[in-house]
Design an enzyme around this catalytic site. Structure first.
Site, PDB file in Angstrom:
ATOM      1  N   GLN A  80      30.930  34.180  46.246  1.00  0.00           N
ATOM      2  CA  GLN A  80      30.463  32.367  46.807  1.00  0.00           C
ATOM      3  C   GLN A  80      31.468  31.708  46.091  1.00  0.00           C
ATOM      4  O   GLN A  80      31.532  30.994  47.022  1.00  0.00           O
ATOM      5  CB  GLN A  80      28.529  32.839  46.745  1.00  0.00           C
ATOM      6  CG  GLN A  80      27.712  33.707  47.492  1.00  0.00           C
ATOM      7  CD  GLN A  80      26.313  33.679  46.920  1.00  0.00           C
ATOM      8  OE1 GLN A  80      25.925  32.933  46.255  1.00  0.00           O
ATOM      9  NE2 GLN A  80      25.872  35.369  48.053  1.00  0.00           N
ATOM     10  N   ARG A 110      15.950  43.804  47.175  1.00  0.00           N
ATOM     11  CA  ARG A 110      16.199  44.607  46.287  1.00  0.00           C
ATOM     12  C   ARG A 110      15.946  45.323  45.655  1.00  0.00           C
ATOM     13  O   ARG A 110      16.102  46.514  45.434  1.00  0.00           O
ATOM     14  CB  ARG A 110      18.275  44.157  46.305  1.00  0.00           C
ATOM     15  CG  ARG A 110      18.965  43.663  46.877  1.00  0.00           C
ATOM     16  CD  ARG A 110      20.114  44.117  46.733  1.00  0.00           C
ATOM     17  NE  ARG A 110      21.170  43.156  48.308  1.00  0.00           N
ATOM     18  CZ  ARG A 110      21.081  43.512  48.973  1.00  0.00           C
ATOM     19  NH1 ARG A 110      20.554  44.455  49.789  1.00  0.00           N
ATOM     20  NH2 ARG A 110      22.004  42.566  50.232  1.00  0.00           N
ATOM     21  N   SER A 161      32.872  35.491  40.896  1.00  0.00           N
ATOM     22  CA  SER A 161      31.988  35.173  42.414  1.00  0.00           C
ATOM     23  C   SER A 161      32.412  35.101  44.082  1.00  0.00           C
ATOM     24  O   SER A 161      32.867  33.973  44.160  1.00  0.00           O
ATOM     25  CB  SER A 161      31.278  34.484  42.360  1.00  0.00           C
ATOM     26  OG  SER A 161      30.200  33.938  43.097  1.00  0.00           O
ATOM     27  N   ASP A 212      25.135  43.783  43.938  1.00  0.00           N
ATOM     28  CA  ASP A 212      24.041  43.747  44.949  1.00  0.00           C
ATOM     29  C   ASP A 212      23.051  45.984  44.738  1.00  0.00           C
ATOM     30  O   ASP A 212      22.120  45.469  45.351  1.00  0.00           O
ATOM     31  CB  ASP A 212      23.994  43.571  45.994  1.00  0.00           C
ATOM     32  CG  ASP A 212      24.345  42.490  46.225  1.00  0.00           C
ATOM     33  OD1 ASP A 212      24.441  41.454  45.058  1.00  0.00           O
ATOM     34  OD2 ASP A 212      24.414  41.372  47.944  1.00  0.00           O
ATOM     35  N   LYS A 233      20.094  36.884  40.625  1.00  0.00           N
ATOM     36  CA  LYS A 233      19.788  36.852  41.221  1.00  0.00           C
ATOM     37  C   LYS A 233      18.875  36.533  42.296  1.00  0.00           C
ATOM     38  O   LYS A 233      18.409  36.077  41.128  1.00  0.00           O
ATOM     39  CB  LYS A 233      20.642  38.657  41.764  1.00  0.00           C
ATOM     40  CG  LYS A 233      22.353  38.813  41.371  1.00  0.00           C
ATOM     41  CD  LYS A 233      23.440  38.527  42.662  1.00  0.00           C
ATOM     42  CE  LYS A 233      24.038  38.277  41.859  1.00  0.00           C
ATOM     43  NZ  LYS A 233      25.339  37.984  43.442  1.00  0.00           N
ATOM     44  N   LYS A 257      25.451  41.669  56.061  1.00  0.00           N
ATOM     45  CA  LYS A 257      25.113  40.262  55.319  1.00  0.00           C
ATOM     46  C   LYS A 257      26.013  39.518  55.027  1.00  0.00           C
ATOM     47  O   LYS A 257      25.669  38.668  56.138  1.00  0.00           O
ATOM     48  CB  LYS A 257      23.329  40.587  54.768  1.00  0.00           C
ATOM     49  CG  LYS A 257      23.426  39.201  54.308  1.00  0.00           C
ATOM     50  CD  LYS A 257      22.223  39.199  53.311  1.00  0.00           C
ATOM     51  CE  LYS A 257      21.626  39.568  51.707  1.00  0.00           C
ATOM     52  NZ  LYS A 257      22.249  38.667  50.686  1.00  0.00           N
TER      53      LYS A 257
HETATM   54  C1  S3P Z   1      27.687  37.378  48.096  1.00  0.00           C
HETATM   55  C2  S3P Z   1      28.438  37.457  47.097  1.00  0.00           C
HETATM   56  C3  S3P Z   1      27.871  38.240  46.013  1.00  0.00           C
HETATM   57  C4  S3P Z   1      26.459  39.099  46.981  1.00  0.00           C
HETATM   58  C5  S3P Z   1      25.631  38.312  47.662  1.00  0.00           C
HETATM   59  C6  S3P Z   1      26.383  37.761  48.745  1.00  0.00           C
HETATM   60  C7  S3P Z   1      28.147  37.020  49.487  1.00  0.00           C
HETATM   61  O1  S3P Z   1      26.738  37.162  44.996  1.00  0.00           O
HETATM   62  O2  S3P Z   1      25.087  39.670  45.873  1.00  0.00           O
HETATM   63  O3  S3P Z   1      24.912  39.024  47.595  1.00  0.00           O
HETATM   64  O4  S3P Z   1      27.994  36.653  50.888  1.00  0.00           O
HETATM   65  O5  S3P Z   1      29.896  36.542  49.419  1.00  0.00           O
HETATM   66  P1  S3P Z   1      28.163  36.092  44.044  1.00  0.00           P
HETATM   67  O6  S3P Z   1      28.601  35.264  44.946  1.00  0.00           O
HETATM   68  O7  S3P Z   1      26.071  35.545  43.199  1.00  0.00           O
HETATM   69  O8  S3P Z   1      28.262  37.559  43.140  1.00  0.00           O
END
Ligand code: S3P
Length: 439
Positions: free
Chosen positions: A177, A396, A175, A323, A350, A19
């Site tokens: 993200q 999940r 994170s 995750d 989450k 993903k």
């Molecule tokens: C992700 C980062 C994670 C993860 C999410 C996908 C990504 O989140 O939990 O399912 O693709 O960068 P966080 O950055 O909030 O930890």
């Protein structure tokens, strides 16, 4: 499907594409020049939200099924959207796209489903505001009429892009993200941008963006990016998602007389904590045919039924399996002794509050699970019985408790199965394809 403990599971399967990598392929392709061809793209609802947002930003994207073609227009080729960008359930879309939108000369409004409207966005607003972008959150009650200041911190919100300055950002959370949003904004900044995180989170942005031509360097938990590179479209083959493989690792380990080969799984060290935990619990897990595909390490994973024991999962391991904690909790319920999960307060923000939801559902099945401020404590080997599982529309949770139900006495039902389409649309079919003898 009937979820009971009547069957063993055998055979081979390939889980769908990763993903995180699928999202990034679309985003980085959109801001590169020329064609990006993504194969084994995850056709999950979250990644389809990313496609739809970039189409609204003027990018032609041909979704041919497992192959997706992105006709990129370069860093400055996006156009002002005439509609709200709907990110659906996808936090990754919301946060990463905000980094790109922060560098645009137009404004855009983002919204998503009820879960997205609860998830914290202040964590990206803080660094992006410091770089020079502006954000306004829409007041919940007055939606869609008036604005309130960005410190409300939730979607829906409007991004006012503009002139950005480089920043050295010390992120309070590990994170990917947040890190990715800042690095993407850094592509548009006046000078270099650096992000340091407390622990290293998944590094797909750093690996893939460098492959598109970004001037990016990493050292420890820090990544730096130089502005205004010329990014060129790439061919990307997406490896199988280790977060999806995790359900089958758990199924193979806890179901008696089972053996599964999960093929083509990404085992990037910033993502493979589930393998380390399964091994440290005494799981019979072997990596075969290790190789590198599109810059990412990949392997086939062979799993056999095993007697497990409890472990402590904490510290730097947490971002590498964040995750997978719901399914690790299920493993813990079948393991001898105590499993402690700590340093995982991120679970609360989450798709659902996964500390509350995992422990609630394990208890409903007769397990012993205690929520803590930053994780949970699970006493294993309390025999689980079937129950009605509240998924809270969290993919999940639905998949983890399907695995628990397949090893519990009596029938388990999920109040929502549709949510698996977020990351694994063929999850139930794939389980059925591995169903073997009655035991
Ligand atoms: C992700 C980062 C994670 C993860 C999410 C996908 C990504 O989140 O939990 O399912 O693709 O960068 P966080 O950055 O909030 O930890």
């Amino acid at each position: 499907m009937e979820i009971t403990n009547k069957f063993s599971f055998h055979g081979e399967l390939s889980v769908p594409g990763d993903k995180s990598i699928s999202h990034r392929g679309i985003m980085f392709g959109a801001i590169s020049h020329g064609l990006t061809e993504i194969t084994n793209f995850l056709q999950g609802a979250d990644c389809l939200s990313t496609i739809s947002c970039f189409q609204k930003l003027g990018i032609t994207i041909e979704n041919q099924g497992s192959t997706v073609l992105v006709h990129g227009k370069g860093l400055h080729g996006l156009s002002a959207p005439s509609q709200i960008l709907n990110v659906g359930n996808s936090g990754t879309t919301a946060r990463l796209i905000s980094g790109i939108l922060a560098g645009q000369t137009f404004e855009s409004t983002l919204d998503g489903d009820a879960s997205i409207r609860r998830r914290p966005m202040k964590r990206i607003f803080t660094p992006l505001l410091q770089m020079g972008a502006d954000f306004q959150c829409w007041g919940k009650d007055s939606f869609p009429v008036s604005f309130v200041p960005a410190d409300t911190g939730c979607a829906p919100f409007t991004v006012h892009g503009g002139h950005l300055n480089g920043l050295h950002y010390q992120s309070p959370v590990a994170s990917a993200q947040v890190k990715s949003a800042v690095l993407l904004a850094g592509l548009y900044a006046e000078n270099e941008t650096t992000v340091t995180e407390p622990m290293l989170s998944r590094n797909h942005t750093e690996l893939m963006l460098a492959g598109f031509g970004a001037e990016l360097c990493t050292y420890g938990n820090t990544a730096s990016i130089k502005p205004e590179p010329r990014l060129e479209g790439q061919k990307i083959h997406v490896p199988g998602d280790i977060s999806s493989a995790a359900y089958f690792i758990a199924l193979g380990l806890i179901t008696p007389h089972s053996e599964l080969l999960i093929q083509n799984v990404g085992i990037n060290p910033t993502r493979n904590g589930i393998l380390q935990v399964a091994l440290s619990m005494g799981g019979n897990v072997t990596l075969v045919n290790q190789r590198t595909v599109s810059g990412e390490p990949v392997a086939d994973i062979l799993v056999k039924s095993s007697a497990l024991h409890g472990v402590t999962v904490e510290g730097e391991l947490i971002p590498t399996l964040i995750d997978e904690i719901p399914v690790i909790a299920v493993l813990a319920a079948f393991a001898e002794g105590t499993t402690i999960i700590r340093d995982a307060q991120e679970l609360k923000v989450k798709e659902s509050d996964r500390i509350a939801v995992v422990t609630e559902n394990l208890k409903a099945m007769g397990g012993s699970a205690t929520p803590t401020e930053d994780g949970m404590v699970i006493e294993g080997c309390h025999p689980l019985h079937g129950a009605r599982i509240h998924t809270y529309q969290d993919h999940r949770i639905a998949m983890s408790f399907t695995i628990a139900g397949l090893n519990a006495k009596g029938e388990t039902t999920l109040d929502d199965t549709n949510c698996v389409t977020i990351s694994y649309p063929s999850f139930f079919e794939d389980i059925l394809s591995l169903k073997d003898k009655e035991i």
